[in-house]
Design a protein around this motif. Structure first.
Motif, short mmCIF file in Angstrom:
data_model
loop_
_atom_site.label_atom_id
_atom_site.label_comp_id
_atom_site.label_asym_id
_atom_site.label_seq_id
_atom_site.Cartn_x
_atom_site.Cartn_y
_atom_site.Cartn_z
N GLN B 2 80.98 26.35 40.21
CA GLN B 2 80.88 26.94 38.89
C GLN B 2 82.03 27.93 38.68
O GLN B 2 82.26 28.81 39.51
N ARG B 5 80.29 32.85 36.69
CA ARG B 5 78.96 33.16 37.25
C ARG B 5 78.37 34.40 36.58
O ARG B 5 79.06 35.40 36.42
N GLN B 6 77.10 34.31 36.26
CA GLN B 6 76.38 35.47 35.76
C GLN B 6 75.31 35.80 36.78
O GLN B 6 74.48 34.96 37.12
N SER B 7 75.35 37.03 37.29
CA SER B 7 74.56 37.38 38.48
C SER B 7 73.06 37.45 38.21
O SER B 7 72.25 37.22 39.10
N CYS B 23 79.28 39.52 34.90
CA CYS B 23 79.88 38.19 34.93
C CYS B 23 81.07 38.22 35.88
O CYS B 23 81.78 39.23 35.96
N TYR B 25 84.31 35.44 37.64
CA TYR B 25 84.95 34.14 37.45
C TYR B 25 85.84 33.80 38.62
O TYR B 25 86.23 34.67 39.42
N GLY B 102 79.10 30.50 31.72
CA GLY B 102 78.15 30.85 32.76
C GLY B 102 76.78 30.31 32.37
O GLY B 102 76.60 29.74 31.29
N SER B 103 75.81 30.53 33.25
CA SER B 103 74.47 29.98 33.01
C SER B 103 73.58 30.90 32.19
O SER B 103 72.43 30.58 31.94
#
Lengths: 114, 111
Positions: B2, B5-7, B23, B25, B102-103
């Motif tokens: 990915q 990424r969002q933690s 966030c 990257y 991100g998700s």
């Protein structure tokens, strides 16, 4: 009203069937996109169309195909759906091609494959 | 792998608090970072964006803090309101190339 419109809102179908989703934008944009949003909300680009030319196809299975009659319309056809195709399909448009242009999204079509 | 990424999948704050969404990257070539906001039943909509030449971007109650060296950024929502309850997506692109999302982080603001 200027926006991105998608039909249908929901669709339930059986494995192996063919489905088609419609998208129309009245914003006068040159580029349109299809995204898949999975059950974990992850958004992944599937296709980009700029002036009717396919620009990006991110390793999408061949059973998916975009169809465009003009720059305001971009439909999505799925031949022989599979269970993993269950998701929300989001159409978007932007003034130009690429991430640095603001993307305007439609409300999505939720597909459920039984 | 990915790219963005969002933690946190979810975050809950009280009305009036500052919500902080993080966030990170992968690609150091990314130079444009928008945040999109999505309400249930709707598509995402652009909220605020920053370019990599800046370390901060403010728009009303929303501020992006950007750290190029660490390859991370955060969205701060000051004086959170129940109407801010939504899913927030961090995204990144290199110029006019593909936008990677991100998700998402689902924010709930409790009154």
């Amino acid at each position: 009203e200027t926006a991105v419109f998608q039909t249908p809102n929901y669709h339930v179908t059986q494995v192996g069937n063919e489905v088609s989703f419609n998208c129309k934008q009245t914003l006068g944009h040159d580029t349109m996109y299809w995204y898949k949003q999975d059950s974990k909300k992850l958004l992944k680009i599937m296709f980009s169309y700029n002036n009717k030319q396919l620009i990006v196809n991110e390793t999408v299975p061949r059973r998916f195909s975009p169809q465009s009659s003009d720059k305001a319309h971009l439909n999505l056809r799925i031949k022989s759906v599979e269970p993993e195709d269950s998701a929300v399909y989001l159409c978007a448009s932007s003034l130009g091609l690429g991430g640095a242009y603001e993307q305007y999204f439609g409300p999505g079509t939720r597909l459920t494959v039984l | 792998q990915q790219q963005v990424r969002q933690s946190s999948q979810s975050l809950t704050v009280w009305e009036g608090e500052t919500a902080i969404l993080n966030c990170s990257y992968e690609n150091s070539a990314f130079d444009y970072f928008p945040w999109y906001q999505q309400f249930p039943g709707e598509g995402p909509a652009l909220l605020i964006a920053i370019r990599s030449v800046s370390d901060k971007k403010e728009d009303g109650r929303f501020t992006i803090f950007f750290n190029k060296r660490e390859k991370n950024l955060s969205l701060h929502i000051k004086d959170s309101q129940p109407g801010d309850s939504a899913t927030y997506f961090c995204a990144a692109s290199r110029g006019y190339n593909v936008l990677y999302f991100g998700s998402g982080t689902k924010l709930t603001v409790e009154p």
